[in-house]
Design a protein around this motif. Sequence first.
Motif, mmCIF file in Angstrom:
data_model
loop_
_atom_site.group_PDB
_atom_site.id
_atom_site.type_symbol
_atom_site.label_atom_id
_atom_site.label_comp_id
_atom_site.label_asym_id
_atom_site.label_seq_id
_atom_site.Cartn_x
_atom_site.Cartn_y
_atom_site.Cartn_z
ATOM 1 N N ALA A 57 0.842 -1.208 0.000
ATOM 2 C CA ALA A 57 0.000 0.000 0.000
ATOM 3 C C ALA A 57 0.872 1.251 0.000
ATOM 4 O O ALA A 57 0.557 2.247 -0.682
ATOM 5 C CB ALA A 57 -0.913 -0.011 1.233
ATOM 6 N N PHE A 58 1.981 1.213 0.751
ATOM 7 C CA PHE A 58 2.904 2.353 0.782
ATOM 8 C C PHE A 58 3.476 2.608 -0.621
ATOM 9 O O PHE A 58 3.491 3.742 -1.106
ATOM 10 C CB PHE A 58 4.040 2.091 1.778
ATOM 11 C CG PHE A 58 5.103 3.163 1.771
ATOM 12 C CD1 PHE A 58 4.883 4.383 2.406
ATOM 13 C CD2 PHE A 58 6.313 2.962 1.113
ATOM 14 C CE1 PHE A 58 5.851 5.381 2.380
ATOM 15 C CE2 PHE A 58 7.281 3.956 1.074
ATOM 16 C CZ PHE A 58 7.057 5.163 1.718
ATOM 17 N N ASN A 72 1.015 9.614 -5.218
ATOM 18 C CA ASN A 72 0.828 10.801 -4.376
ATOM 19 C C ASN A 72 2.121 11.511 -3.969
ATOM 20 O O ASN A 72 2.077 12.440 -3.167
ATOM 21 C CB ASN A 72 0.072 10.427 -3.087
ATOM 22 C CG ASN A 72 -1.295 9.847 -3.402
ATOM 23 O OD1 ASN A 72 -2.200 10.571 -3.771
ATOM 24 N ND2 ASN A 72 -1.414 8.544 -3.283
ATOM 25 N N TYR A 73 3.258 11.063 -4.508
ATOM 26 C CA TYR A 73 4.521 11.660 -4.038
ATOM 27 C C TYR A 73 4.784 13.008 -4.721
ATOM 28 O O TYR A 73 5.017 14.022 -4.075
ATOM 29 C CB TYR A 73 5.676 10.685 -4.293
ATOM 30 C CG TYR A 73 6.971 11.104 -3.619
ATOM 31 C CD1 TYR A 73 7.078 11.068 -2.232
ATOM 32 C CD2 TYR A 73 8.059 11.532 -4.360
ATOM 33 C CE1 TYR A 73 8.257 11.454 -1.610
ATOM 34 C CE2 TYR A 73 9.236 11.917 -3.745
ATOM 35 C CZ TYR A 73 9.330 11.879 -2.367
ATOM 36 O OH TYR A 73 10.487 12.265 -1.749
ATOM 37 N N VAL A 74 4.739 13.008 -6.056
ATOM 38 C CA VAL A 74 4.930 14.270 -6.796
ATOM 39 C C VAL A 74 3.848 14.402 -7.857
ATOM 40 O O VAL A 74 3.240 13.406 -8.268
ATOM 41 C CB VAL A 74 6.320 14.328 -7.491
ATOM 42 C CG1 VAL A 74 7.441 14.519 -6.497
ATOM 43 C CG2 VAL A 74 6.566 13.103 -8.346
ATOM 44 N N ASP A 75 3.634 15.643 -8.311
ATOM 45 C CA ASP A 75 2.679 15.858 -9.406
ATOM 46 C C ASP A 75 3.423 15.776 -10.744
ATOM 47 O O ASP A 75 4.626 15.473 -10.783
ATOM 48 C CB ASP A 75 1.945 17.196 -9.241
ATOM 49 C CG ASP A 75 2.901 18.397 -9.276
ATOM 50 O OD1 ASP A 75 4.055 18.231 -9.736
ATOM 51 O OD2 ASP A 75 2.510 19.486 -8.838
ATOM 52 N N GLU A 76 2.711 16.109 -11.832
ATOM 53 C CA GLU A 76 3.326 15.995 -13.166
ATOM 54 C C GLU A 76 4.506 16.934 -13.350
ATOM 55 O O GLU A 76 5.387 16.693 -14.164
ATOM 56 C CB GLU A 76 2.273 16.270 -14.252
ATOM 57 C CG GLU A 76 1.277 15.135 -14.402
ATOM 58 C CD GLU A 76 0.181 15.446 -15.402
ATOM 59 O OE1 GLU A 76 0.017 16.628 -15.751
ATOM 60 O OE2 GLU A 76 -0.504 14.507 -15.822
ATOM 61 N N GLU A 77 4.518 18.022 -12.589
ATOM 62 C CA GLU A 77 5.629 18.988 -12.701
ATOM 63 C C GLU A 77 6.802 18.582 -11.811
ATOM 64 O O GLU A 77 7.824 19.269 -11.793
ATOM 65 C CB GLU A 77 5.155 20.397 -12.271
ATOM 66 C CG GLU A 77 3.829 20.849 -12.852
ATOM 67 C CD GLU A 77 3.935 21.142 -14.343
ATOM 68 O OE1 GLU A 77 5.010 21.575 -14.772
ATOM 69 O OE2 GLU A 77 2.947 20.896 -15.064
ATOM 70 N N GLY A 78 6.632 17.485 -11.046
ATOM 71 C CA GLY A 78 7.718 17.077 -10.152
ATOM 72 C C GLY A 78 7.670 17.763 -8.794
ATOM 73 O O GLY A 78 8.580 17.615 -7.980
ATOM 74 N N LYS A 79 6.581 18.518 -8.515
ATOM 75 C CA LYS A 79 6.463 19.178 -7.202
ATOM 76 C C LYS A 79 5.858 18.190 -6.201
ATOM 77 O O LYS A 79 5.003 17.381 -6.557
ATOM 78 C CB LYS A 79 5.554 20.413 -7.304
ATOM 79 C CG LYS A 79 6.081 21.500 -8.223
ATOM 80 C CD LYS A 79 5.238 22.783 -8.069
ATOM 81 C CE LYS A 79 5.706 23.874 -9.022
ATOM 82 N NZ LYS A 79 5.222 23.699 -10.399
ATOM 83 N N TYR A 80 6.277 18.326 -4.937
ATOM 84 C CA TYR A 80 5.771 17.405 -3.902
ATOM 85 C C TYR A 80 4.281 17.613 -3.684
ATOM 86 O O TYR A 80 3.807 18.747 -3.564
ATOM 87 C CB TYR A 80 6.501 17.635 -2.569
ATOM 88 C CG TYR A 80 7.955 17.215 -2.590
ATOM 89 C CD1 TYR A 80 8.324 15.943 -2.991
ATOM 90 C CD2 TYR A 80 8.962 18.099 -2.191
ATOM 91 C CE1 TYR A 80 9.655 15.555 -3.019
ATOM 92 C CE2 TYR A 80 10.296 17.726 -2.212
ATOM 93 C CZ TYR A 80 10.643 16.449 -2.630
ATOM 94 O OH TYR A 80 11.956 16.075 -2.665
ATOM 95 N N LYS A 81 3.540 16.488 -3.601
ATOM 96 C CA LYS A 81 2.125 16.561 -3.248
ATOM 97 C C LYS A 81 1.950 16.372 -1.739
ATOM 98 O O LYS A 81 0.902 16.674 -1.195
ATOM 99 C CB LYS A 81 1.343 15.478 -3.997
ATOM 100 C CG LYS A 81 1.191 15.775 -5.494
ATOM 101 C CD LYS A 81 0.780 14.557 -6.293
ATOM 102 C CE LYS A 81 -0.706 14.246 -6.211
ATOM 103 N NZ LYS A 81 -1.071 13.199 -7.200
ATOM 104 N N LEU A 82 2.989 15.846 -1.081
ATOM 105 C CA LEU A 82 2.943 15.621 0.369
ATOM 106 C C LEU A 82 3.612 16.799 1.074
ATOM 107 O O LEU A 82 4.475 17.468 0.487
ATOM 108 C CB LEU A 82 3.699 14.333 0.725
ATOM 109 C CG LEU A 82 3.154 13.027 0.133
ATOM 110 C CD1 LEU A 82 4.086 11.871 0.478
ATOM 111 C CD2 LEU A 82 1.759 12.738 0.665
#
Length: 960
Positions: free
Chosen positions: A61-62, A69-79
């Motif tokens: 699950a991790f 959920n770690y980064v978006d399409e631009e490579g920015k952190y979502k967390l």
Amino acid sequence: MAAGLDHIAQLLNATLDPQHHRKAENALKEEAKKPNYSLLLLSIVSTAAQPLKTRLSAALAFKNFIRHNYVDEEGKYKLPEQEVQTIKQELVGLMISSPPSIQTQLGEAISIIADSDFWERWDTLTADLVKRLSNTDYKVTNGVLEVAHSIFVRWRPLFPSNDLNREILHVVDTFGAPFIQLLSIADQQIEANKTNEGPLKGWLDTMSLLVRILYDLCCQDIPPIIESNLQAITVLLHKYVTYTNPIFDGEEDEATQLETLKSDICDVLQLFTNKYDEDFGRYVQEFTNNVWNVLSSVGPEKRYDNLTSKALQFLTAVASSRQHAEIFNKEEILSTIVEKVILPNVALRESDIEMFEDEPIEFIRRDLEGSDTDSRRRASTDFLRKLLDHFEALVSQVVFRYINHYLEAGKSDWKAKDTAVYLFIAIAAKGAVTAAHGVKTVNSYVNVVEFFEHNVAADLLAENSAPISKVDAIKYLYTFRSQLSKEQWVTVMQPLIRNLASPNYVVYTYAAIAVERVLFLTDANGQHLFPRSDIQPFAKDLLEHLFALIEKDTSAAKLQENEFLMRCIMRVLIVMKDGILDCGAESVLNHLISITNVIKENPSNPRFYYYHFEAIGALVRFCSNSPKLDMLARLWTPFAAILNEDVSEFVPFVFQIFSLLLELNPSNQVPGDFKTLIEAVLAPGPWETRGNVPALARFIAAIIPKAADEIRGTKKLEPFLAIFQRLLAGKKTDQSALDVLEAIVGTFSGDVLQEYFGTIVTLLFTKLQQNPTDSFKSRVTRLYHLVSARAGEPGKMGADYFISHAESIQQNVFTPFYLTIILPTTAQFARPVDRKLGVISYTKTLCESKSFAERYQKGWGFTCNNLLDLLKNPPRVAAGFGDEVVNEADVDDIGFGIGFTPLNTCKRGARDDFPEILEVDKWVGQYMKEANARHGGLVAKFVEERLTPEAKAALAPYLA
């Protein structure tokens, strides 16, 4: 915190229970929205008191959570930053101390994080790994090396780039010297522990990991530190590829650490032979002898399968180089190779026969689809074919001696017959066996039709042939299907179909596979080798029989086990087109709906359900307007259930089929039930799953024209425009954004869109300034032409409408947009529908636009020249929908489970916004003459004033 942990642990356990898994997965999705969810999962992974299966579920699950959920399409952190830092601090240590099954999942998670963060946002990682290495504790060191390998292995499939070179240099600077030292330490430890089983196996694992990392480090180029130590490294590789130890003598079933290490060494030898012959060439002869000796010494036991395969792959690499291949260019050497290596490894073994009987679907996949890339048979065949490339006559002559010997023995022994047929196929087929046509070229020293007639056909026809002999006969037809003429196929088609009635799983499945591939075959003009008229007489019985085979066992897992049967059903429906209406279409629909209702409870075979929805798509495409079937109503119930239960695997397929149903529906209204879906697709939830986006956008584009009055009446235009805006902002969803926008612009008048159009143009222009792709420029150009071509319709659209909105954003912005985007992009349009739209747009601009008449006088001339270029080859748009040949992508090219899988039977044809205009060149002449008269001769006046003599002459016929 503890209560939260226990609750998540319970949910993870519930996902393992088929009865509760869907509910538990949905509950976990809700938990995932809460803060620190990823850290709670890691906490469960690290809790030794939890059962291993719970810890493993948490690790899985991790990994999946991080993937999405770690980064978006631009490579920015979502967390949150704090959560990201904690993950990085904890993850490496946790992986090192975890059991192997958990290490695998956490290793993949580290690899995902490394994709976005390594090395610049995680530049301490390599140094951290080096610090943790131990010269005395192999458990710790192996954990560290597992982490390192999970990061470095990402480099293997990548194309060279400056960024990649910088990343590898960064690693080598920190990791290179400790790596070389550790090779020596592992070697010493293996020597020191040669009689001490536990540590010996542990340090052999270390050496294996080091050899894998050697491959990683050298997969792009040889780093200087490896190059300067290459002599010492080859000494170690020699030592361990020939290493033996009596501790491993008693093992039988599974590969031991020793075979794994030798397999890894063969991988590295293959890489160096293929890629670095200049540096490595001088060692090849000796390694060839080493590996040959290994092959000659291993037995048929399962434990040696992978090693045998890897050893053969190295010899194939040697045989690939003309200069090294000369080692094999002697009759006695080739005879030895065939006798000592090829024959023992292509002969059926006890384990193959057990798999044939006990795991038939696995046998078929391995045998047929190349999922046996690591099998002995496959590797032996590849080696033999590589030798055949260089020495065709000699290899054919040598192998044929053995084929004849086994054919003789095969008269009383089906295993010998199997070897003979397998060997023949191996040397007869040249080049790749393609998914579409089987073997395209054959060895000039063999005759495949004659061999079939004399040695194979009897097994296809005989009732009492051994099942494997039947399979060999069918596989022979399948492999050489392009080599047989239509007449030859006609004689074998009925016997082939009769084998679908075999009680043997493998036989009837192979028969279905061969029938499906023959129905797929087309001639040079794209016409089916067996058209509808040929299969109409037996289509109904064939389909009923295939459904009966699928539905023999009605549990969800067993029902969807055999994708080959469903693929055959799909193919019959595609070839039959609307002819299926006379062959039990109602029964087919009932079966497909019933299967849908079963497999939605637990979708487990992506290939099966892909073909299943393609089959439904084919029925919809060719029969949707038959009053007998009423498909809108029949499919609504099972598909609405899928959406209500959020069966995520099926949602994109459902929306593609719903879209097709709407597009083919002749009414201009939304069918009753579909109105309820408008609210559903405007909600944010479904759009959060990336794989849903293209299907939802297609559905919106299909429903907007039918729901225009409702959308205006209930003030829903703004939510649709908000979806366009959201999709436009994404890197990978801008094409879907334009699908939605084209539907809006093609449906509503300029008056209705007046208050929004300035914002639409601003958004498009902003995106065009950010290094846009050619496909985006093409879609914006098409949209401009759609607006421009609607000049003269009620509600004031046209080029002037677009210009006024563009100029209200910024003065004079239209000129560079028109000159640098619209004119050059239109000239590159390839599809007839797009070129037709360009012709209509340019014609209306010349005849109706006030701005081009008065303000852009030069632009009027440019537009006319571009129109004349398009008219040199007037675009003709083929009428009709559904007449073309539908060929699905080869399944192995489809990334199942990764994002969106398009259904080929549901593909939307290119959209013709002006279907009433059939011959555009005639229409241009008529429109220009009428407009010239309407505007008091103004068009003719502009022609005289603004065009060159050549352009005037070219345009004259249209105004005459």
